[in-house]
Design an enzyme around this catalytic site. Structure first.
Site, PDB file in Angstrom:
ATOM      1  N   LYS A 148       0.838  -1.212   0.000  1.00 17.33           N
ATOM      2  CA  LYS A 148       0.000   0.000   0.000  1.00 17.33           C
ATOM      3  C   LYS A 148       0.869   1.257   0.000  1.00 17.33           C
ATOM      4  CE  LYS A 148      -3.529   2.776   0.486  1.00 17.33           C
ATOM      5  NZ  LYS A 148      -4.582   3.024  -0.486  1.00 17.33           N
ATOM      6  N   LYS A 191      -0.993  11.781   5.556  1.00 24.81           N
ATOM      7  CA  LYS A 191      -0.672  10.657   6.472  1.00 24.81           C
ATOM      8  C   LYS A 191       0.066   9.550   5.704  1.00 24.81           C
ATOM      9  CE  LYS A 191      -4.135   7.712   7.005  1.00 24.81           C
ATOM     10  NZ  LYS A 191      -3.851   6.423   6.369  1.00 24.81           N
TER      11      LYS A 191
HETATM   12  P1  NAP Z   1     -13.044   8.521   7.152  1.00 28.81           P
HETATM   13  O1  NAP Z   1     -14.186   8.824   6.256  1.00 28.81           O
HETATM   14  O2  NAP Z   1     -12.471   9.625   7.974  1.00 28.81           O
HETATM   15  O3  NAP Z   1     -13.441   7.280   8.086  1.00 28.81           O
HETATM   16  C1  NAP Z   1     -12.651   6.824   9.134  1.00 28.81           C
HETATM   17  C2  NAP Z   1     -13.602   6.309  10.182  1.00 28.81           C
HETATM   18  O4  NAP Z   1     -12.855   5.746  11.244  1.00 28.81           O
HETATM   19  C3  NAP Z   1     -14.467   7.442  10.766  1.00 28.81           C
HETATM   20  O5  NAP Z   1     -15.811   7.044  10.725  1.00 28.81           O
HETATM   21  C4  NAP Z   1     -13.944   7.582  12.186  1.00 28.81           C
HETATM   22  O6  NAP Z   1     -14.941   7.849  13.122  1.00 28.81           O
HETATM   23  C5  NAP Z   1     -13.374   6.201  12.471  1.00 28.81           C
HETATM   24  N1  NAP Z   1     -12.277   6.302  13.423  1.00 28.81           N
HETATM   25  C6  NAP Z   1     -11.100   6.943  13.270  1.00 28.81           C
HETATM   26  N2  NAP Z   1     -10.358   6.812  14.372  1.00 28.81           N
HETATM   27  C7  NAP Z   1     -11.070   6.077  15.239  1.00 28.81           C
HETATM   28  C8  NAP Z   1     -10.845   5.622  16.564  1.00 28.81           C
HETATM   29  N3  NAP Z   1      -9.698   5.888  17.205  1.00 28.81           N
HETATM   30  N4  NAP Z   1     -11.823   4.907  17.154  1.00 28.81           N
HETATM   31  C9  NAP Z   1     -12.978   4.650  16.527  1.00 28.81           C
HETATM   32  N5  NAP Z   1     -13.264   5.051  15.277  1.00 28.81           N
HETATM   33  C10 NAP Z   1     -12.310   5.762  14.641  1.00 28.81           C
HETATM   34  O7  NAP Z   1     -11.807   7.934   6.318  1.00 28.81           O
HETATM   35  P2  NAP Z   1     -11.821   6.937   5.061  1.00 28.81           P
HETATM   36  O8  NAP Z   1     -11.616   7.749   3.829  1.00 28.81           O
HETATM   37  O9  NAP Z   1     -12.961   5.984   5.165  1.00 28.81           O
HETATM   38  O10 NAP Z   1     -10.421   6.166   5.300  1.00 28.81           O
HETATM   39  C11 NAP Z   1     -10.296   5.071   6.205  1.00 28.81           C
HETATM   40  C12 NAP Z   1      -8.950   4.385   5.974  1.00 28.81           C
HETATM   41  O11 NAP Z   1      -8.905   3.892   4.620  1.00 28.81           O
HETATM   42  C13 NAP Z   1      -7.729   5.298   6.127  1.00 28.81           C
HETATM   43  O12 NAP Z   1      -6.659   4.593   6.698  1.00 28.81           O
HETATM   44  C14 NAP Z   1      -7.413   5.689   4.691  1.00 28.81           C
HETATM   45  O13 NAP Z   1      -6.056   6.050   4.518  1.00 28.81           O
HETATM   46  C15 NAP Z   1      -7.778   4.420   3.958  1.00 28.81           C
HETATM   47  N6  NAP Z   1      -8.155   4.568   2.540  1.00 28.81           N
HETATM   48  C16 NAP Z   1      -9.027   5.542   2.139  1.00 28.81           C
HETATM   49  C17 NAP Z   1      -9.367   5.652   0.794  1.00 28.81           C
HETATM   50  C18 NAP Z   1     -10.314   6.724   0.272  1.00 28.81           C
HETATM   51  O14 NAP Z   1     -10.371   6.933  -0.945  1.00 28.81           O
HETATM   52  N7  NAP Z   1     -11.087   7.396   1.115  1.00 28.81           N
HETATM   53  C19 NAP Z   1      -8.835   4.745  -0.132  1.00 28.81           C
HETATM   54  C20 NAP Z   1      -7.983   3.739   0.312  1.00 28.81           C
HETATM   55  C21 NAP Z   1      -7.641   3.654   1.651  1.00 28.81           C
HETATM   56  P3  NAP Z   1     -15.650   9.297  13.212  1.00 28.81           P
HETATM   57  O15 NAP Z   1     -16.664   9.299  12.096  1.00 28.81           O
HETATM   58  O16 NAP Z   1     -16.242   9.314  14.558  1.00 28.81           O
HETATM   59  O17 NAP Z   1     -14.549  10.311  12.991  1.00 28.81           O
END
Ligand code: NAP
Length: 292
Positions: free
Chosen positions: A170, A238
């Site tokens: 990744k 990040k």
């Molecule tokens: P996001 O929309 O910010 O979702 C992350 C979720 O995790 C949020 O709902 C957050 O809760 C929860 N969370 C974070 N820290 C937490 C904790 N300590 N305890 C409990 N819940 C927690 O982000 P995302 O885009 O889905 O990304 C998630 C992961 O996938 C990341 O590592 C990112 O790098 C990876 N990723 C993302 C993409 C993309 O295109 N978006 C693609 C590939 C990989 P809250 O809602 O309460 O903040």
């Protein structure tokens, strides 16, 4: 299979929905009830904590943000480790540092819980369509257990190697996509500032060696000035930080990734962190005296 899912944001929500559609019995936990509600409405059960969720499932998946978040939900108070039985398989699909993934795997294994790092590529679109690329590190036995879940969420599922290998893949992916989104923004900004229609330039480039999915998809969104996330810029910052920390650990020279990481630092510093990573175009425009 009885599956628990933790973290229901942009990626986690559609991935969990695809597990439900695939016929799995799903239990979810998120720290905010409003994040859980769409899954509860779709037929999932809710748990009070990661520990409670782990106690009633065979496979637990997390999709949170960074390594401290994975540590918290897996190993913290009321975390997966405190509720899971020996034989449970835990899978983290967030993007975190390879060395952090290996450390979490070791601590969970001490309690009899097998751990896979299984980060994804394909974005929100791939998460909704169930066509993610899934890069997996960990034991073959755990990989076999998780296969039917992976099949609901992804299409290109590769067991890359031992613990941490998925996160290494990744990080390599993020070098290519981080540099890629920056170069596409540079090319389109260059065209516009040269007085040539960037849409026509993109069209011309799509037929040659400069073709990439980033030019095709992200390039179009840059032209549309659609900066809604998607993939938030602070998340890409990040990820470039993960790349640079790993390079530091290994004593590696990654000059182009390093320059790209600086640009993502500048995006967050200039208030663009919550916008999609394609808003790097705005940063370039500002640095070039344009509209931004
Ligand atoms: P996001 O929309 O910010 O979702 C992350 C979720 O995790 C949020 O709902 C957050 O809760 C929860 N969370 C974070 N820290 C937490 C904790 N300590 N305890 C409990 N819940 C927690 O982000 P995302 O885009 O889905 O990304 C998630 C992961 O996938 C990341 O590592 C990112 O790098 C990876 N990723 C993302 C993409 C993309 O295109 N978006 C693609 C590939 C990989 P809250 O809602 O309460 O903040």
């Amino acid at each position: 299979m009885r599956i628990g899912f933790i973290g229901l944001g942009i990626m986690g929500r559609p991935m969990a929905l695809n597990l439900l559609r695939g016929g799995h019995h799903l239990t979810v936990w998120a720290r905010r009830l409003e994040s859980m509600q769409p899954l509860l409405d779709a037929g999932a059960s809710g748990a009070d904590s990661p520990a409670a969720l782990a106690a009633e499932t065979e496979l637990v998946i997390s999709m949170v943000a960074d390594a401290p978040d994975v540590e918290q939900v897996m190993l913290g108070e009321n975390g997966v480790a405190s509720g899971g039985r020996s034989g449970l398989v835990a899978v983290d699909m967030s993007t975190i540092r390879p060395s952090a993934a290996r450390a979490i795997a070791g601590r969970l294994l001490a309690g009899g819980i097998d751990f896979l790092d299984a980060p994804v590529s394909g974005g929100e679109v791939g998460a909704i369509a169930g066509t993610l690329s899934i890069m997996v590190g960990g034991s073959s036995a755990a990989f076999d257990t998780a296969q039917s879940a992976f099949a609901c969420m992804g299409r290109n599922i590769v067991h890359v190697g031992d613990s941490g290998a998925g996160q290494v893949a990744k990080a390599a992916n993020q070098i290519v996509t981080g540099v890629g989104v920056l170069t596409v923004a540079e090319a389109l900004n260059f065209a516009a500032r040269s007085g040539v229609d960037p849409a026509r330039v993109r069209e011309a480039l799509l037929g040659g060696f400069a073709y990439s999915r980033i030019l095709e998809n992200h390039g179009q969104r840059m032209l549309d000035r659609n900066f809604k996330p998607g993939f938030k810029s602070w998340m890409h910052q990040k990820d470039m930080n993960i790349v640079m920390q790993s390079a530091h650990e290994l004593g590696l020279c990654l000059p182009v990734a390093a320059a790209t990481a600086q640009m993502f630092n500048a995006m967050v510093g200039s208030g663009l962190g919550e916008e999609d990573s394609i808003a790097i175009l705005k940063l370039l425009e500002r640095l070039s005296g344009g509209e931004g």
